[in-house]
Design a protein around this motif. Structure first.
Motif, short mmCIF file in Angstrom:
data_model
loop_
_atom_site.label_atom_id
_atom_site.label_comp_id
_atom_site.label_asym_id
_atom_site.label_seq_id
_atom_site.Cartn_x
_atom_site.Cartn_y
_atom_site.Cartn_z
N ILE A 358 0.83 -1.21 0.00
CA ILE A 358 0.00 0.00 0.00
C ILE A 358 0.87 1.26 0.00
O ILE A 358 0.41 2.34 0.41
N SER A 359 2.11 1.15 -0.44
CA SER A 359 3.02 2.29 -0.38
C SER A 359 2.52 3.49 -1.18
O SER A 359 2.73 4.65 -0.79
N ASP A 360 1.88 3.24 -2.31
CA ASP A 360 1.32 4.34 -3.10
C ASP A 360 0.20 5.01 -2.29
O ASP A 360 -0.77 4.38 -1.89
N GLY A 361 0.38 6.30 -2.05
CA GLY A 361 -0.62 7.04 -1.28
C GLY A 361 -0.39 7.03 0.22
O GLY A 361 -1.12 7.68 0.96
N TYR A 362 0.64 6.30 0.68
CA TYR A 362 0.94 6.26 2.11
C TYR A 362 1.99 7.32 2.43
O TYR A 362 3.00 7.44 1.75
N GLY A 363 1.74 8.08 3.47
CA GLY A 363 2.71 9.08 3.91
C GLY A 363 2.13 10.49 3.90
O GLY A 363 1.09 10.76 3.29
N ILE A 364 2.81 11.38 4.59
CA ILE A 364 2.36 12.77 4.71
C ILE A 364 2.93 13.54 3.53
O ILE A 364 4.09 13.99 3.54
N LYS A 365 2.12 13.68 2.53
CA LYS A 365 2.53 14.29 1.27
C LYS A 365 1.32 14.96 0.63
O LYS A 365 0.20 14.42 0.70
N GLU A 366 1.52 16.13 0.06
CA GLU A 366 0.40 16.85 -0.57
C GLU A 366 -0.26 15.96 -1.63
O GLU A 366 0.41 15.37 -2.48
N GLY A 367 -1.57 15.86 -1.55
CA GLY A 367 -2.34 15.03 -2.46
C GLY A 367 -2.72 13.68 -1.88
O GLY A 367 -3.66 13.04 -2.36
N ASN A 368 -1.99 13.22 -0.85
CA ASN A 368 -2.32 11.94 -0.22
C ASN A 368 -3.50 12.07 0.71
O ASN A 368 -3.81 13.15 1.21
N LYS A 369 -4.13 10.93 1.00
CA LYS A 369 -5.21 10.90 1.98
C LYS A 369 -4.67 11.35 3.33
O LYS A 369 -3.59 10.95 3.74
N ALA A 370 -5.43 12.21 4.02
CA ALA A 370 -4.97 12.83 5.25
C ALA A 370 -5.13 11.90 6.45
O ALA A 370 -5.94 12.12 7.35
N ASP A 371 -4.32 10.84 6.46
CA ASP A 371 -4.21 9.94 7.59
C ASP A 371 -2.87 10.21 8.28
O ASP A 371 -1.81 10.16 7.63
N CYS A 372 -2.91 10.49 9.58
CA CYS A 372 -1.66 10.73 10.31
C CYS A 372 -1.89 10.59 11.79
O CYS A 372 -3.03 10.48 12.26
N ILE A 373 -0.78 10.57 12.54
CA ILE A 373 -0.83 10.51 13.99
C ILE A 373 0.10 11.56 14.57
O ILE A 373 1.06 11.97 13.93
N ILE A 374 -0.22 12.01 15.77
CA ILE A 374 0.66 12.92 16.51
C ILE A 374 1.08 12.21 17.79
O ILE A 374 0.25 11.82 18.60
N LEU A 375 2.38 12.02 17.94
CA LEU A 375 2.92 11.29 19.08
C LEU A 375 3.40 12.25 20.17
O LEU A 375 3.80 13.38 19.89
#
Length: 423
Positions: A358-375
């Motif tokens: 699932i590497s395509d679209g994974y990560g904090i990058k403009e245009g990607n789905k806004a999935d993230c965590i704050i630790l």
């Protein structure tokens, strides 16, 4: 914008940025975003990362510890026997209830991508039905990738091969296997070929539990690599556990690791269960039940981490924390070097995404789905050291989990000191 995360540290050694989100996508990542948003979060210079990836877990058995009895020996064989007894008498609703709670635990710990190995040897396939239903019901919150896993083998019992294919037809995403459960090595090789045939027939990924033993003569990983090369399936095949590799002669292990890299086979290590279940029969000294993670990483093999078991006959404790799993692996696999600690963090994020394909679209990058965590940590070493809390879990730009860290106060000599274990 719908959401702006300010003062975010997206890379440990770099300055902070603001992250703008609109319509479920990352739309702007820059030093400062001037406009305002409907909701804003101050990350306070903490890490903001893509969500964790759980590369290997058994949701169908999760939270079943003690039913119908406790695993007193702690061995893999007794765990398999207990699970075999339990699955004769549960309902689909029971599986769904326990699995859903386990998924909620994982989400609270920052996991939004899960590969769930699901027993396909239960005659009525209640386990498969339960997990596939959860995949659909919870898809707005988590991405669930379902493995049809032949817990009792494919050819060791009559009809298990047909059940495995039926589970694939029901909608499983990945074909699983367990060659060491077969009656002979020849049947083990036959089972691997069957898995590859099914994967080609139905266009599925492959993830095989293999060489999950302390026996240095268990050598199915080489067969998996061979079929991967012959079928031109680099990147689509995963070998999970491979704990026997720990006990191989070094010459053979070096050759095998070279073949794994050439084949493009992913490796998943499961620190909790591997450390707990393996090498129980050694006496002393006891070897570690962990594959050769350091050598695999050094040779360029993609290695990721799974929790494997969560309060079930195979592992009686746990809370679904990927950071806790990485923390344990640091110790059991001797991965305390500065570079290695960074690799540990990759193993529960980008490496896991590669394993799940699932590497395509994974990560904090403009245009990607806004999935993230704050630790609750300012760098990756601190996150693993403290097994940090996940302050926010964000799915498609919406906060779906929030945690407030514990407040600790030590009083000495009429003074009060707040303790957060940070220097």
């Amino acid at each position: 914008m719908d959401l702006i995360i300010r003062n975010a540290k997206v890379k440990s050694q770099e300055s902070t940025v603001d992250i703008g989100i609109k319509d479920g996508k990352f739309v702007q990542i820059t030093e400062t975003i001037q406009e305002k948003a409907m909701k804003e979060i101050d990350a306070l210079e903490n890490l903001v990362r893509p969500p964790f990836v759980e590369s290997h877990i058994h949701l169908d058995s999760a939270l079943s510890v003690g039913n119908p009895r406790y695993n007193q020996s702690g061995t893999l064989l007794e765990a398999i026997d207990i699970w075999g007894e339990y699955k004769t008498n549960f309902s689909k609703e029971d599986v769904k209830t326990r699995a859903k709670q386990a998924i909620q635990w994982l989400i609270a710990n920052g996991v939004l991508h899960i590969r769930a190995h699901t027993d396909s040897t239960e005659p009525n396939l209640r386990t498969m039905k339960a997990i596939l239903e959860l995949k659909e019901e919870l898809k707005q919150y988590v991405d669930l990738q379902v493995v049809a896993f032949p817990q009792d083998g494919i050819f060791a019992y009559q009809g298990m091969d047909s059940l495995l294919e039926e589970a694939i037809k029901m909608g499983a995403d990945v074909v699983g296997g367990l060659p060491q459960a077969e009656l002979t090595r020849e049947d083990g090789i036959k089972s691997i070929q069957y898995v590859f045939d099914l994967a080609e027939k139905y266009d599925k990924l492959i993830d095989i539990h293999t060489d999950e033993t302390g026996d240095d003569q268990s050598r199915f990983t080489e067969v998996i690599a061979k079929f991967t090369i012959e079928r031109d399936m680099a990147g689509l095949v995963t070998a999970s556990h491979t704990t026997a590799m720990h006990n191989y002669h070094n010459d053979y292990a070096a050759k095998l690791i070279h073949t794994i890299r050439r084949a493009g086979v992913n490796i998943v290590t499961n620190p909790f269960s591997n450390a707990l279940l393996q090498n129980r029969l050694d006496g002393y000294p006891k070897k570690r039940g962990t594959t050769r993670v350091d050598e695999l990483l050094a040779s360029g093999v993609n290695v990721s981490i799974g929790n494997d078991n969560l309060m079930d006959p195979f592992g009686p404790i746990g809370k679904g924390s990927m950071l806790q799993a990485a923390h344990l692996l640091l110790h059991t696999a001797h991965l305390s070097g500065e570079k290695q600690i960074g690799q540990l963090f990759q193993m529960i994020s980008h490496n896991g995404a590669k394993t799940l394909h699932i590497s395509d679209g994974y990560g904090i990058k403009e245009g990607n789905k806004a999935d993230c965590i704050i630790l609750d940590a300012t760098d990756e070493k601190e996150a693993i050291r403290l097994t940090s809390e996940c302050l926010y879990v964000i799915r498609c730009g919406k906060v779906i989990s929030e945690t407030k860290p514990a407040k600790r106060v030590v009083r000495m000599d009429n003074d009060s000191f707040q303790i957060d274990f940070k220097k």
